[in-house]
Design an enzyme around this catalytic site. Structure first.
Site, mmCIF file in Angstrom:
data_model
loop_
_atom_site.group_PDB
_atom_site.id
_atom_site.type_symbol
_atom_site.label_atom_id
_atom_site.label_comp_id
_atom_site.label_asym_id
_atom_site.label_seq_id
_atom_site.Cartn_x
_atom_site.Cartn_y
_atom_site.Cartn_z
ATOM 1 N N ARG A 164 6.109 -1.377 -43.015
ATOM 2 C CA ARG A 164 6.996 -0.338 -42.166
ATOM 3 C C ARG A 164 8.168 -1.031 -41.079
ATOM 4 N NH1 ARG A 164 4.879 2.434 -44.853
ATOM 5 N NH2 ARG A 164 3.099 4.193 -44.737
ATOM 6 N N SER A 243 0.221 8.526 -39.979
ATOM 7 C CA SER A 243 -0.974 6.908 -39.364
ATOM 8 C C SER A 243 -0.494 6.865 -38.310
ATOM 9 C CB SER A 243 -0.334 5.684 -40.515
ATOM 10 O OG SER A 243 -0.501 5.839 -42.475
ATOM 11 N N GLU A 340 1.900 2.660 -35.216
ATOM 12 C CA GLU A 340 3.533 2.680 -36.058
ATOM 13 C C GLU A 340 3.801 3.396 -36.038
ATOM 14 O OE1 GLU A 340 5.246 3.773 -39.409
ATOM 15 O OE2 GLU A 340 4.386 5.042 -38.987
HETATM 16 N N1 EPU Z 1 -10.432 4.171 -46.046
HETATM 17 C C1 EPU Z 1 -11.577 4.443 -45.114
HETATM 18 N N2 EPU Z 1 -11.799 5.577 -44.040
HETATM 19 C C2 EPU Z 1 -10.453 6.499 -43.786
HETATM 20 C C3 EPU Z 1 -9.391 5.923 -44.364
HETATM 21 C C4 EPU Z 1 -8.930 5.031 -45.184
HETATM 22 O O1 EPU Z 1 -12.060 4.386 -45.657
HETATM 23 O O2 EPU Z 1 -10.954 7.061 -42.767
HETATM 24 C C5 EPU Z 1 -10.161 3.717 -46.667
HETATM 25 C C6 EPU Z 1 -9.868 3.932 -48.120
HETATM 26 O O3 EPU Z 1 -11.007 4.441 -48.834
HETATM 27 C C7 EPU Z 1 -9.017 3.169 -49.012
HETATM 28 C C8 EPU Z 1 -8.179 2.350 -47.601
HETATM 29 O O4 EPU Z 1 -9.059 2.850 -46.352
HETATM 30 O O5 EPU Z 1 -10.011 1.983 -49.885
HETATM 31 C C9 EPU Z 1 -6.962 2.471 -47.668
HETATM 32 O O6 EPU Z 1 -6.297 3.790 -47.731
HETATM 33 P P1 EPU Z 1 -5.272 5.250 -47.649
HETATM 34 O O7 EPU Z 1 -5.059 4.815 -49.566
HETATM 35 O O8 EPU Z 1 -5.691 6.566 -47.711
HETATM 36 O O9 EPU Z 1 -4.099 4.758 -47.055
HETATM 37 P P2 EPU Z 1 -4.097 4.052 -46.289
HETATM 38 O O10 EPU Z 1 -3.990 2.059 -46.130
HETATM 39 O O11 EPU Z 1 -4.807 4.179 -44.461
HETATM 40 C C10 EPU Z 1 -0.926 3.763 -46.447
HETATM 41 C C11 EPU Z 1 0.423 4.201 -45.233
HETATM 42 C C12 EPU Z 1 -0.005 5.717 -45.590
HETATM 43 C C13 EPU Z 1 0.424 6.173 -47.108
HETATM 44 C C14 EPU Z 1 -1.525 5.643 -48.009
HETATM 45 C C15 EPU Z 1 -0.779 5.997 -49.418
HETATM 46 C C16 EPU Z 1 -0.103 2.637 -43.897
HETATM 47 C C17 EPU Z 1 0.338 2.955 -42.179
HETATM 48 N N3 EPU Z 1 -0.104 3.754 -44.265
HETATM 49 O O12 EPU Z 1 -2.342 4.291 -45.944
HETATM 50 O O13 EPU Z 1 1.041 6.528 -45.115
HETATM 51 O O14 EPU Z 1 0.464 7.809 -47.246
HETATM 52 O O15 EPU Z 1 -1.095 3.790 -47.592
HETATM 53 O O16 EPU Z 1 -0.111 4.674 -49.483
HETATM 54 O O17 EPU Z 1 0.485 2.050 -44.311
HETATM 55 C C18 EPU Z 1 1.707 7.099 -43.224
HETATM 56 O O18 EPU Z 1 2.669 5.902 -42.724
HETATM 57 O O19 EPU Z 1 2.079 7.661 -42.149
HETATM 58 C C19 EPU Z 1 1.001 7.277 -43.608
HETATM 59 C C20 EPU Z 1 0.314 8.043 -44.539
#
Ligand code: EPU
Length: 353
Positions: A164, A243, A340
Site C-alpha cells: 500500500r 480498509s 490507510e
Molecule cells: N478478520 C477477522 N475479523 C474481521 C476482519 C478480518 O477476524 O472483522 C480476519 C479474517 O478472518 C482473515 C484475516 O482477518 O483471517 C484477513 O481478513 P481479509 O481476508 O478480509 O483481509 P484483510 O487483511 O482484512 C486485505 C486488504 C483488502 C483486500 C483483502 C483481500 C489491506 C489493508 N486490506 O484485507 O483491501 O481486499 O486483504 O486480499 O491490506 C482495501 O485496501 O481497501 C481493501 C479492501
C-alpha cells in the site's frame, strides 16, 4: 484558459459522502487542463487537490484551493505475441479496466476485481487483493509534475512500490496521468492465475464445481466479486473508503508475545522477515465489529472498514472513531495501526502520528 467553478460541494466526489466545499473546482480532461490548473493555482497562490474516484480520501474541512476531478479516460489496448498491453488514462474506472481485460482474454488483474476507484489511484497505493498487487503488472506511469509543469515517465522500479505504498506518497506534487500495464494471454499460460488464497480456490470450486486450476479469467473474477460483495460494503449503499487501516508489520518477537495471550492471532510470515498481522482480526477481538454511534461505525462483517451510517457525517467524526480504535489496539496488543486512506484539511494532506 478555463475558469474554475466556485464553491462546489464535494459530497458526490468522495465515497464517504462527506459534505465539504471546494473554493474552486474544475474537471481535468487533458494535459492542457493540468497546465491551466497549475497556472490558476500559482496566480491565486492557493493549494490544490486532485480527486479520482474519491474512494481513498477523508476530507475534514472545506478546501480553500482548487479541487480537480480527473476525467482523462482513454484506454488503448495493444496485442503482442506474449500478452496484452494496455495504456489507461487515470480517470478510467479501475473495475471497468479489469472487466475489459478479462473479456479480452488477458490475465493478471482478475484478483483485483471490484476495487473501487480510478486507474490513477492504483499505483499510488499499489492496490492489492487476494495475493496480487498492481505492481506485478505495471510497466510505467506518465507523470505531470504540478510544481514544475513538466511531464515524465516513471518505470515500475522507480515507483518504489511497497505494501500500500509508492513514491507517489512521498512526492505529492506528482500527478499520475496514465498507467501502462503488461498482461498475459490466459491461453498462452503466461502470468498464471494467483490462487494461493484458500478462499479464492474454495469459492471457484463451489461456484463452478471444477478444480480452481481449470478456472477461466471470468470465473476467477466472478469468485472475487462474490467474496468482496459478501463482506465489503458497497460505498454507494453504505459510504466507506475500504480498509481504514493498513495491516501492521511487526517483528517475530512481538508476534510470539501476542500469540501467548491470543493463540488464534492471524499473522502472515513475510519473506523479508517479521509478520503481517490482520488488523481486521485485532479490531474484531476488541469487540468493535458492528459498533455504531453518532453516524459512524465499524462494518458488521469486516472490522477493518469504517462506515458512515448517518447522513451528515464529518471527516473529523470518522477520524475520531479511527483514533479510538488505534488507541484500543495499542493498549491491548501494543501494535500501532496506520491509517490507510489519505487525509485532507483545508489546505492539503496531513498525517496523524
Ligand atoms: N478478520 C477477522 N475479523 C474481521 C476482519 C478480518 O477476524 O472483522 C480476519 C479474517 O478472518 C482473515 C484475516 O482477518 O483471517 C484477513 O481478513 P481479509 O481476508 O478480509 O483481509 P484483510 O487483511 O482484512 C486485505 C486488504 C483488502 C483486500 C483483502 C483481500 C489491506 C489493508 N486490506 O484485507 O483491501 O481486499 O486483504 O486480499 O491490506 C482495501 O485496501 O481497501 C481493501 C479492501
Amino acid at each position: 484558459m478555463i475558469k474554475p467553478q466556485k464553491n462546489v460541494s464535494l459530497k458526490a466526489y468522495n465515497t464517504l459522502g462527506i459534505d465539504v466545499q471546494a473554493a474552486f473546482f474544475m474537471l481535468i480532461n487533458n494535459l492542457q487542463d493540468l497546465h491551466d490548473a497549475r497556472d490558476f493555482c500559482r496566480l491565486q497562490g492557493c493549494p490544490w487537490l486532485l480527486i479520482g474516484g474519491g474512494s481513498n480520501l477523508v476530507l475534514t474541512q472545506d478546501f480553500v484551493g482548487l479541487v480537480m476531478l480527473m476525467a482523462m479516460s482513454k484506454l488503448d489496448w495493444t496485442s503482442h505475441t506474449d500478452g496484452l498491453e494496455v495504456c489507461a488514462e487515470s480517470g478510467c474506472e479501475w473495475d471497468a479496466l479489469v472487466a475489459e481485460s478479462v473479456t479480452r482474454g488477458a490475465s493478471g488483474l482478475e484478483n483485483l476485481s471490484l476495487i473501487p476507484g480510478q486507474v490513477g489511484a492504483a499505483p499510488i497505493q499499489n492496490i492489492g487483493a487476494y495475493g496480487v498487487e498492481v505492481k506485478q503488472s505495471l510497466r510505467w506511469v506518465d507523470v505531470f509534475d504540478f510544481n514544475t509543469g513538466s511531464c515524465f515517465k516513471l518505470t515500475a522500479k522507480a515507483c518504489e512500490f511497497g505494501y500500500r505504498d509508492s513514491i507517489f506518497k512521498r512526492q505529492p506534487h506528482w500527478i499520475v496521468m496514465r498507467v501502462n500495464l503488461q498482461l498475459g494471454h490466459r491461453v498462452a499460460g503466461n502470468k498464471p492465475a494467483q490462487l494461493s488464497y484458500g478462499i479464492i480456490a474454495h469459492t471457484i470450486e463451489s461456484m463452478t464445481g471444477q478444480p480452481p486450476e481449470a478456472a477461466t479469467g471470468q470465473q476467477i473474477r466472478d469468485a472475487v466479486i462474490h467474496i468482496r460483495q459478501s463482506k465489503l460494503p458497497d460505498p454507494k449503499q453504505l459510504p466507506n473508503v475500504g480498509s481504514f487501516f493498513k495491516n501492521p508489520i511487526v517483528s517475530a518477537h512481538q508476534t510470539a508475545k501476542i500469540e501467548q495471550q491470543w493463540p488464534e492471532l492471524v499473522a502472515y510470515k513475510l519473506e523479508e522477515g517479521g509478520f503481517k498481522l490482520a488488523a481486521g482480526w485485532l479490531i474484531d477481538q476488541l469487540g468493535w465489529k458492528g459498533y455504531s454511534q453518532d453516524g459512524v461505525g465499524v462494518h458488521q462483517l469486516q472490522a477493518l472498514v469504517l462506515v458512515a451510517t448517518g447522513a451528515a457525517v464529518t471527516g473529523g467524526e470518522v477520524l475520531a472513531l479511527a483514533q479510538r480504535i488505534q488507541a484500543d489496539v495499542l493498549a491491548r496488543f501494543d501494535v500501532v495501526l496506520d491509517i490507510e486512506p489519505r487525509l485532507f484539511d483545508s489546505r492539503g494532506e496531513f498525517w496523524l502520528s
